[in-house]
Design an enzyme around this catalytic site. Structure first.
Site, short mmCIF file in Angstrom:
data_model
loop_
_atom_site.label_atom_id
_atom_site.label_comp_id
_atom_site.label_asym_id
_atom_site.label_seq_id
_atom_site.Cartn_x
_atom_site.Cartn_y
_atom_site.Cartn_z
N LYS A 194 0.86 -1.19 0.00
CA LYS A 194 0.00 0.00 0.00
C LYS A 194 0.89 1.23 0.00
CE LYS A 194 -3.61 2.27 2.69
NZ LYS A 194 -4.57 2.09 3.78
N LYS A 247 -2.18 -1.50 -3.97
CA LYS A 247 -3.06 -0.34 -3.85
C LYS A 247 -2.23 0.92 -3.83
CE LYS A 247 -6.01 1.86 -0.54
NZ LYS A 247 -6.30 2.01 0.84
C1 PBG Z 1 -7.72 3.00 5.58
C2 PBG Z 1 -7.93 2.96 4.11
C3 PBG Z 1 -7.72 3.96 3.15
C4 PBG Z 1 -8.19 3.44 1.95
C5 PBG Z 1 -8.62 2.14 2.19
N1 PBG Z 1 -8.43 1.86 3.53
C6 PBG Z 1 -7.24 5.36 3.28
C7 PBG Z 1 -5.86 5.71 3.59
O1 PBG Z 1 -4.96 4.88 3.72
O2 PBG Z 1 -5.66 6.91 3.75
C8 PBG Z 1 -8.25 4.16 0.64
C9 PBG Z 1 -9.26 3.66 -0.32
C10 PBG Z 1 -9.55 4.57 -1.47
O3 PBG Z 1 -8.91 5.61 -1.69
O4 PBG Z 1 -10.49 4.24 -2.20
N2 PBG Z 1 -6.44 3.01 6.01
#
Ligand code: PBG
Length: 328
Positions: A194, A247
Protein backbone atom coordinates in the site's frame (compact mmCIF):
# COMPACT_ATOMS: atom_id res chain seq x y z
CA UNK A 1 3.62 -9.46 -48.09
CA UNK A 2 3.86 -9.57 -44.31
CA UNK A 3 0.66 -10.88 -42.67
CA UNK A 4 1.09 -12.01 -39.15
CA UNK A 5 -0.86 -9.85 -36.76
CA UNK A 6 -3.91 -8.64 -38.60
CA UNK A 7 -5.34 -11.94 -39.83
CA UNK A 8 -6.62 -12.86 -36.37
CA UNK A 9 -8.17 -9.43 -35.88
CA UNK A 10 -10.42 -9.24 -38.88
CA UNK A 11 -13.39 -11.15 -37.46
CA UNK A 12 -15.11 -10.58 -34.10
CA UNK A 13 -15.50 -14.27 -33.28
CA UNK A 14 -11.84 -14.82 -34.05
CA UNK A 15 -10.88 -11.89 -31.80
CA UNK A 16 -12.91 -13.46 -28.99
CA UNK A 17 -11.23 -16.81 -29.57
CA UNK A 18 -7.74 -15.39 -29.13
CA UNK A 19 -8.49 -12.90 -26.35
CA UNK A 20 -5.93 -13.43 -23.58
CA UNK A 21 -7.57 -11.65 -20.64
CA UNK A 22 -11.11 -11.07 -19.46
CA UNK A 23 -12.86 -9.74 -16.38
CA UNK A 24 -15.96 -11.20 -14.83
CA UNK A 25 -18.41 -10.51 -12.03
CA UNK A 26 -16.62 -13.17 -9.98
CA UNK A 27 -13.58 -10.90 -9.77
CA UNK A 28 -15.32 -7.99 -8.08
CA UNK A 29 -15.40 -6.65 -4.54
CA UNK A 30 -17.67 -3.65 -4.02
CA UNK A 31 -16.63 -1.19 -1.26
CA UNK A 32 -19.40 0.40 0.81
CA UNK A 33 -19.26 3.23 3.37
CA UNK A 34 -21.52 2.57 6.33
CA UNK A 35 -22.61 5.36 8.63
CA UNK A 36 -24.90 5.73 11.64
CA UNK A 37 -28.55 6.81 11.51
CA UNK A 38 -31.31 5.48 9.32
CA UNK A 39 -32.53 6.38 5.88
CA UNK A 40 -29.17 8.07 5.18
CA UNK A 41 -27.94 8.03 1.60
CA UNK A 42 -25.48 10.90 1.34
CA UNK A 43 -23.55 11.32 -1.90
CA UNK A 44 -19.82 11.92 -1.50
CA UNK A 45 -19.01 15.19 -3.22
CA UNK A 46 -15.74 14.00 -4.73
CA UNK A 47 -17.11 10.58 -5.76
CA UNK A 48 -20.20 10.91 -7.97
CA UNK A 49 -22.67 8.01 -7.46
CA UNK A 50 -20.92 6.80 -4.28
CA UNK A 51 -22.76 7.27 -0.98
CA UNK A 52 -22.34 7.14 2.76
CA UNK A 53 -25.12 4.73 3.72
CA UNK A 54 -26.81 4.01 7.01
CA UNK A 55 -27.17 0.29 7.72
CA UNK A 56 -30.71 0.03 6.31
CA UNK A 57 -29.65 1.79 3.09
CA UNK A 58 -26.45 -0.27 2.89
CA UNK A 59 -28.57 -3.39 2.90
CA UNK A 60 -30.67 -2.06 0.01
CA UNK A 61 -27.48 -1.26 -1.91
CA UNK A 62 -25.98 -4.68 -1.17
CA UNK A 63 -29.19 -6.39 -2.21
CA UNK A 64 -29.26 -4.49 -5.52
CA UNK A 65 -25.59 -5.32 -6.10
CA UNK A 66 -26.27 -8.98 -5.30
CA UNK A 67 -29.11 -9.06 -7.81
CA UNK A 68 -26.68 -7.76 -10.46
CA UNK A 69 -24.17 -10.50 -9.71
CA UNK A 70 -21.82 -9.08 -7.06
CA UNK A 71 -20.90 -11.62 -4.39
CA UNK A 72 -18.48 -9.66 -2.18
CA UNK A 73 -18.51 -6.29 -0.46
CA UNK A 74 -15.83 -4.49 1.55
CA UNK A 75 -17.23 -2.48 4.45
CA UNK A 76 -15.81 0.78 5.83
CA UNK A 77 -17.31 2.27 8.98
CA UNK A 78 -17.94 5.91 9.77
CA UNK A 79 -18.69 6.04 13.50
CA UNK A 80 -20.77 8.65 15.26
CA UNK A 81 -17.99 9.39 17.74
CA UNK A 82 -14.24 9.44 17.04
CA UNK A 83 -11.65 9.49 19.83
CA UNK A 84 -7.94 8.98 20.36
CA UNK A 85 -8.08 5.16 20.41
CA UNK A 86 -10.97 4.58 18.00
CA UNK A 87 -13.32 3.09 20.61
CA UNK A 88 -16.14 2.43 18.14
CA UNK A 89 -13.92 -0.10 16.37
CA UNK A 90 -13.39 -1.95 19.66
CA UNK A 91 -17.05 -2.29 20.57
CA UNK A 92 -19.25 -5.26 19.73
CA UNK A 93 -21.93 -2.64 19.02
CA UNK A 94 -19.72 -0.45 16.85
CA UNK A 95 -20.84 0.52 13.37
CA UNK A 96 -19.10 -2.32 11.53
CA UNK A 97 -20.14 -5.04 13.97
CA UNK A 98 -23.77 -3.92 13.64
CA UNK A 99 -23.48 -3.62 9.86
CA UNK A 100 -21.99 -7.10 9.47
CA UNK A 101 -24.69 -8.73 11.59
CA UNK A 102 -27.46 -6.91 9.72
CA UNK A 103 -26.06 -7.69 6.28
CA UNK A 104 -25.50 -11.38 7.11
CA UNK A 105 -29.09 -11.62 8.27
CA UNK A 106 -30.46 -9.97 5.11
CA UNK A 107 -28.14 -11.08 2.26
CA UNK A 108 -26.64 -14.23 3.71
CA UNK A 109 -24.84 -15.36 0.56
CA UNK A 110 -22.87 -12.10 0.19
CA UNK A 111 -19.21 -12.36 1.25
CA UNK A 112 -18.42 -9.62 3.74
CA UNK A 113 -14.87 -8.26 3.79
CA UNK A 114 -14.15 -5.74 6.55
CA UNK A 115 -11.45 -3.08 6.49
CA UNK A 116 -9.32 -3.29 9.61
CA UNK A 117 -7.82 0.08 10.46
CA UNK A 118 -8.18 2.96 12.87
CA UNK A 119 -8.05 6.06 10.69
CA UNK A 120 -11.83 6.11 10.29
CA UNK A 121 -12.32 5.82 14.06
CA UNK A 122 -9.68 8.08 15.61
CA UNK A 123 -10.06 11.82 16.11
CA UNK A 124 -6.49 12.38 14.87
CA UNK A 125 -7.12 10.34 11.68
CA UNK A 126 -4.00 8.18 11.92
CA UNK A 127 -4.18 4.44 11.32
CA UNK A 128 -3.36 3.47 14.91
CA UNK A 129 -2.36 4.68 18.35
CA UNK A 130 -0.14 7.75 18.23
CA UNK A 131 2.86 7.69 20.57
CA UNK A 132 2.84 11.13 22.24
CA UNK A 133 6.63 11.09 22.56
CA UNK A 134 7.36 10.64 18.86
CA UNK A 135 4.09 11.83 17.31
CA UNK A 136 4.26 8.70 15.17
CA UNK A 137 2.02 5.61 15.16
CA UNK A 138 3.09 3.05 17.79
CA UNK A 139 3.41 -0.19 15.84
CA UNK A 140 3.03 -2.78 18.58
CA UNK A 141 0.35 -0.98 20.59
CA UNK A 142 -1.64 -0.73 17.35
CA UNK A 143 -1.26 -4.47 16.69
CA UNK A 144 -3.00 -5.23 19.99
CA UNK A 145 -5.94 -3.02 19.05
CA UNK A 146 -6.13 -4.46 15.53
CA UNK A 147 -6.42 -7.95 16.99
CA UNK A 148 -9.31 -6.83 19.17
CA UNK A 149 -10.97 -5.22 16.15
CA UNK A 150 -10.44 -8.42 14.14
CA UNK A 151 -12.16 -10.56 16.76
CA UNK A 152 -15.11 -8.19 16.87
CA UNK A 153 -15.50 -8.48 13.10
CA UNK A 154 -15.09 -12.26 13.25
CA UNK A 155 -17.65 -12.63 16.03
CA UNK A 156 -20.10 -10.45 14.09
CA UNK A 157 -19.84 -12.83 11.14
CA UNK A 158 -17.38 -11.26 8.67
CA UNK A 159 -16.06 -13.62 5.98
CA UNK A 160 -12.62 -12.06 5.56
CA UNK A 161 -10.72 -9.33 7.38
CA UNK A 162 -8.58 -6.84 5.49
CA UNK A 163 -5.91 -5.05 7.53
CA UNK A 164 -5.07 -1.76 5.79
CA UNK A 165 -2.97 0.08 8.35
CA UNK A 166 0.49 -1.05 7.19
CA UNK A 167 1.82 -1.99 10.63
CA UNK A 168 4.83 -4.31 10.60
CA UNK A 169 4.07 -7.87 11.69
CA UNK A 170 0.32 -7.39 11.45
CA UNK A 171 -0.53 -10.57 9.57
CA UNK A 172 1.25 -12.93 11.99
CA UNK A 173 -0.28 -11.08 14.92
CA UNK A 174 -3.81 -11.30 13.53
CA UNK A 175 -3.41 -14.95 12.53
CA UNK A 176 -2.38 -15.86 16.07
CA UNK A 177 -5.27 -13.89 17.58
CA UNK A 178 -7.84 -15.43 15.21
CA UNK A 179 -6.53 -18.97 15.66
CA UNK A 180 -6.37 -18.53 19.43
CA UNK A 181 -10.05 -17.59 19.47
CA UNK A 182 -11.04 -20.50 17.24
CA UNK A 183 -11.40 -18.54 13.98
CA UNK A 184 -8.99 -20.80 12.13
CA UNK A 185 -11.01 -20.54 8.92
CA UNK A 186 -11.11 -16.74 8.78
CA UNK A 187 -8.98 -15.60 5.83
CA UNK A 188 -6.84 -12.45 5.86
CA UNK A 189 -6.67 -10.21 2.80
CA UNK A 190 -3.69 -8.02 3.58
CA UNK A 191 -3.22 -4.56 2.10
CA UNK A 192 0.27 -5.94 1.63
CA UNK A 193 1.59 -3.33 -0.80
CA UNK A 194 0.00 0.00 0.00
CA UNK A 195 1.65 3.16 -1.23
CA UNK A 196 1.45 6.58 0.45
CA UNK A 197 -0.71 7.99 -2.31
CA UNK A 198 -2.52 11.15 -3.26
CA UNK A 199 -5.11 8.95 -4.96
CA UNK A 200 -6.78 8.33 -1.57
CA UNK A 201 -7.95 11.95 -1.40
CA UNK A 202 -11.66 11.37 -2.12
CA UNK A 203 -11.76 8.38 0.28
CA UNK A 204 -10.61 10.58 3.12
CA UNK A 205 -13.57 12.82 2.30
CA UNK A 206 -15.85 9.82 2.27
CA UNK A 207 -14.62 8.40 5.58
CA UNK A 208 -13.59 11.67 7.22
CA UNK A 209 -10.20 10.09 7.81
CA UNK A 210 -7.61 12.64 6.69
CA UNK A 211 -4.83 12.86 9.32
CA UNK A 212 -5.14 15.93 11.54
CA UNK A 213 -1.37 16.31 11.58
CA UNK A 214 1.51 14.85 9.61
CA UNK A 215 0.97 12.25 6.91
CA UNK A 216 1.16 8.48 6.46
CA UNK A 217 4.67 8.20 5.09
CA UNK A 218 6.01 6.52 8.24
CA UNK A 219 3.82 3.48 7.59
CA UNK A 220 2.74 3.52 3.92
CA UNK A 221 5.25 2.88 1.12
CA UNK A 222 7.11 5.23 -1.15
CA UNK A 223 5.63 5.32 -4.67
CA UNK A 224 9.20 5.14 -5.94
CA UNK A 225 9.99 1.69 -4.53
CA UNK A 226 9.06 -1.47 -6.41
CA UNK A 227 11.57 -3.90 -4.86
CA UNK A 228 10.46 -2.91 -1.39
CA UNK A 229 6.83 -3.29 -2.48
CA UNK A 230 7.41 -6.90 -3.52
CA UNK A 231 9.40 -7.67 -0.38
CA UNK A 232 6.63 -6.38 1.88
CA UNK A 233 3.92 -8.36 0.10
CA UNK A 234 6.03 -11.53 0.21
CA UNK A 235 6.62 -10.96 3.92
CA UNK A 236 2.85 -10.83 4.46
CA UNK A 237 2.43 -13.99 2.42
CA UNK A 238 5.07 -15.70 4.58
CA UNK A 239 3.25 -14.55 7.72
CA UNK A 240 0.09 -16.22 6.47
CA UNK A 241 -1.84 -13.69 4.40
CA UNK A 242 -4.36 -15.53 2.23
CA UNK A 243 -4.86 -12.76 -0.32
CA UNK A 244 -2.32 -10.04 -1.20
CA UNK A 245 -3.13 -6.58 -2.49
CA UNK A 246 -1.60 -3.77 -4.50
CA UNK A 247 -3.06 -0.34 -3.85
CA UNK A 248 -3.57 2.01 -5.68
CA UNK A 249 -3.91 0.10 -8.93
CA UNK A 250 -3.50 2.18 -12.07
CA UNK A 251 -0.12 3.78 -11.47
CA UNK A 252 1.27 0.51 -10.04
CA UNK A 253 0.48 -2.20 -12.58
CA UNK A 254 4.18 -2.98 -12.92
CA UNK A 255 4.12 -3.96 -9.25
CA UNK A 256 1.06 -6.17 -9.82
CA UNK A 257 2.86 -7.96 -12.63
CA UNK A 258 6.07 -8.40 -10.63
CA UNK A 259 4.16 -9.67 -7.61
CA UNK A 260 2.21 -12.10 -9.80
CA UNK A 261 5.52 -13.59 -10.86
CA UNK A 262 6.85 -14.03 -7.33
CA UNK A 263 3.84 -14.85 -5.13
CA UNK A 264 1.47 -17.78 -5.37
CA UNK A 265 -1.44 -16.29 -3.39
CA UNK A 266 -4.38 -14.60 -5.09
CA UNK A 267 -3.73 -10.91 -5.75
CA UNK A 268 -6.27 -8.12 -5.40
CA UNK A 269 -5.90 -4.66 -6.88
CA UNK A 270 -7.62 -1.75 -5.19
CA UNK A 271 -8.93 0.65 -7.83
CA UNK A 272 -9.02 3.50 -5.32
CA UNK A 273 -11.21 6.54 -4.81
CA UNK A 274 -9.02 8.98 -6.77
CA UNK A 275 -8.87 6.63 -9.74
CA UNK A 276 -12.64 6.35 -9.64
CA UNK A 277 -13.10 10.11 -9.45
CA UNK A 278 -10.73 10.74 -12.35
CA UNK A 279 -12.72 8.49 -14.65
CA UNK A 280 -16.11 9.77 -13.53
CA UNK A 281 -15.06 13.38 -13.95
CA UNK A 282 -13.64 12.75 -17.41
CA UNK A 283 -16.72 10.83 -18.60
CA UNK A 284 -17.88 13.70 -20.78
CA UNK A 285 -14.62 13.68 -22.73
CA UNK A 286 -14.31 9.96 -23.50
CA UNK A 287 -16.39 6.89 -24.25
CA UNK A 288 -16.88 6.08 -20.57
CA UNK A 289 -17.92 2.43 -20.90
CA UNK A 290 -15.08 1.70 -23.21
CA UNK A 291 -12.50 3.27 -20.92
CA UNK A 292 -13.95 1.42 -17.94
CA UNK A 293 -13.66 -1.90 -19.78
CA UNK A 294 -10.05 -1.08 -20.72
CA UNK A 295 -9.19 -0.32 -17.12
CA UNK A 296 -10.75 -3.57 -15.88
CA UNK A 297 -9.07 -5.75 -18.48
CA UNK A 298 -5.81 -3.93 -17.73
CA UNK A 299 -5.98 -5.13 -14.13
CA UNK A 300 -6.50 -8.70 -15.25
CA UNK A 301 -3.76 -8.50 -17.89
CA UNK A 302 -1.36 -7.26 -15.21
CA UNK A 303 -2.10 -10.38 -13.19
CA UNK A 304 -4.80 -9.44 -10.70
CA UNK A 305 -7.31 -12.07 -9.63
CA UNK A 306 -9.58 -9.74 -7.67
CA UNK A 307 -10.66 -6.15 -8.41
CA UNK A 308 -11.86 -3.94 -5.58
CA UNK A 309 -13.72 -1.11 -7.27
CA UNK A 310 -16.40 1.52 -6.73
CA UNK A 311 -17.32 0.85 -10.39
CA UNK A 312 -18.43 -2.70 -9.51
CA UNK A 313 -22.11 -2.23 -10.31
CA UNK A 314 -21.29 -0.40 -13.54
CA UNK A 315 -18.97 -3.26 -14.47
CA UNK A 316 -21.81 -5.77 -13.96
CA UNK A 317 -23.94 -3.76 -16.34
CA UNK A 318 -21.14 -3.69 -18.92
CA UNK A 319 -20.85 -7.45 -18.68
CA UNK A 320 -24.61 -7.91 -19.01
CA UNK A 321 -24.52 -5.83 -22.18
CA UNK A 322 -21.73 -8.02 -23.57
CA UNK A 323 -19.78 -4.81 -23.90
CA UNK A 324 -16.23 -6.03 -23.34
CA UNK A 325 -16.65 -8.82 -25.86
CA UNK A 326 -18.08 -6.35 -28.30
CA UNK A 327 -15.17 -3.92 -28.19
CA UNK A 328 -12.01 -5.98 -27.68
C1 PBG B 1 -7.72 3.00 5.58
C2 PBG B 1 -7.93 2.96 4.11
C3 PBG B 1 -7.72 3.96 3.15
C4 PBG B 1 -8.19 3.44 1.95
C5 PBG B 1 -8.62 2.14 2.19
N1 PBG B 1 -8.43 1.86 3.53
C6 PBG B 1 -7.24 5.36 3.28
C7 PBG B 1 -5.86 5.71 3.59
O1 PBG B 1 -4.96 4.88 3.72
O2 PBG B 1 -5.66 6.91 3.75
C8 PBG B 1 -8.25 4.16 0.64
C9 PBG B 1 -9.26 3.66 -0.32
C10 PBG B 1 -9.55 4.57 -1.47
O3 PBG B 1 -8.91 5.61 -1.69
O4 PBG B 1 -10.49 4.24 -2.20
N2 PBG B 1 -6.44 3.01 6.01
Amino acid sequence: MFRRFRRLRLNGNMRSLVRESAFSKDDLIYPLFVTYGSGVRREIASMPDVFQLSIDEMILEARAAYAEGIRAVLLFGIPEVKDSVGSDALSAHGIIAEAVRALKAEVSDMLIFTDLCFCEYTDHGHCGIVDPKTGSVDNDATLELLSRQALIHAEAGADCIAPSGMMDGVVAHLRAALDGAGFVNMPIMSYSTKFASGFYGPFRDAAGSAPEFGDRRSYQMSPANAREAIAESLEDEAQGADILMVKPALAYLDVVRALRESASSPIAVYNVSGEYSMLKNAAAFMDYKRVLAEVMVGFKRAGADIIITYHAREVCRLIDEGYACAIF
